[in-house]
Write an enzyme that holds these catalytic residues in place. Sequence first.
Site, PDB file in Angstrom:
ATOM      1  CE  LYS A  49      -3.763  -2.532   2.148  1.00 53.49           C
ATOM      2  NZ  LYS A  49      -4.354  -3.063   3.366  1.00 53.49           N
ATOM      3  CD  GLN A  93      -3.432  -4.681   6.544  1.00 55.23           C
ATOM      4  OE1 GLN A  93      -3.301  -3.663   5.856  1.00 55.23           O
ATOM      5  NE2 GLN A  93      -4.083  -5.742   6.112  1.00 55.23           N
ATOM      6  CG  ASP A 116      -9.955  -0.853   5.229  1.00 51.82           C
ATOM      7  OD1 ASP A 116      -9.902  -1.204   4.040  1.00 51.82           O
ATOM      8  OD2 ASP A 116      -9.571  -1.566   6.168  1.00 51.82           O
TER       9      ASP A 116
END
Length: 291
Positions: A49, A93, A116
């Site tokens: 990312k 994450q 997200d």
Amino acid sequence: MELIDGTQISAPIIAELKAEVAAQKGRKPCIALVRVGDDPASVSYVRKKEKTAAEIGIESRIILPPVDIRQADLERIIDDLNADHTVDGILVQSPMQKQIDELLIFRRIAPGKDVDGLGTMNLGKVAQDDDTGFVSCTPAGIMALLARSGVDLKGKHVVVIGRSLLVGKPVALLALQKRAGANGTVTVCHSGTANLPAITRQADVLIAAIGRPEFVTADMVKPGAVIIDVGINRIADASRKTGYRLVGDVAFETVSPIAGKITPVPGGVGPMTVAMLMSNTVKAQRLSGAA
Ligand code: NAP
């Protein structure tokens, strides 16, 4: 059989974002990538990312709290990022450490920075067919892969295996939406589903998000079906320098000859997930008026 190549399909998306960011006069978009712990897969996802963000011109801020961080302290980090006007997007994450309640962390991220798309507001907007929010990256990537491969879900039976918050549930909602490209007839399967192969064999489009290596075998697939393999599983392989190789949730060798279209692992859904995260970050800055 046609391969749905996620690396190839994501390339123009990345190029468009790069051009959009290059044309901006002010501050570049910024994403905070928070990773707790050293799970090898998470380390590699965050690195990917960061690399793609750099390629586009998005600043990434990597935050590595101590592995034993307490819930309240992680929430404080989120609060600080929420209040920081130089940060447009926040991604924590997953999976997080055992002591952390992931859902509370997802909910803590300000909806306008929830790139997200796992917070209550943004997931709710998906259920409401409202595209003003952020669609979570993997489901958004799957829909983009299908659209860009010429697969229209209208009139199709879409079977999703898996009902996670991250993939199964939101992709089922997206496939169900009353909009061009979607309009699918959706069945969602999980570990409590009886006669799974009988259901998957009815699928015109089969989306496998299970987390079990090569779970979907040829006898579970209707000839000509479109197969989206979301799984990323590491299995031991002594012939590789790393000692492992990546396989999906679908037994590619035996399923691909009978599939109409199929995504590979790696190089299918993965690159699209990253592209969608970048797209959401640029959108977050645009929506906040900071671009
Ligand atoms: P997850 O949270 O573990 O969910 C797995 C789902 O599969 C659950 O709903 C579970 O059912 C279901 N399942 C497990 N065993 C089953 C069985 N025998 N029969 C039917 N259903 C079964 O996993 P996830 O986060 O959705 O991730 C799934 C996979 O996708 C993983 O390999 C992950 O690494 C990968 N992934 C890839 C990307 C990407 O960018 N390519 C992104 C995210 C995840 P229950 O709900 O009943 O337990």
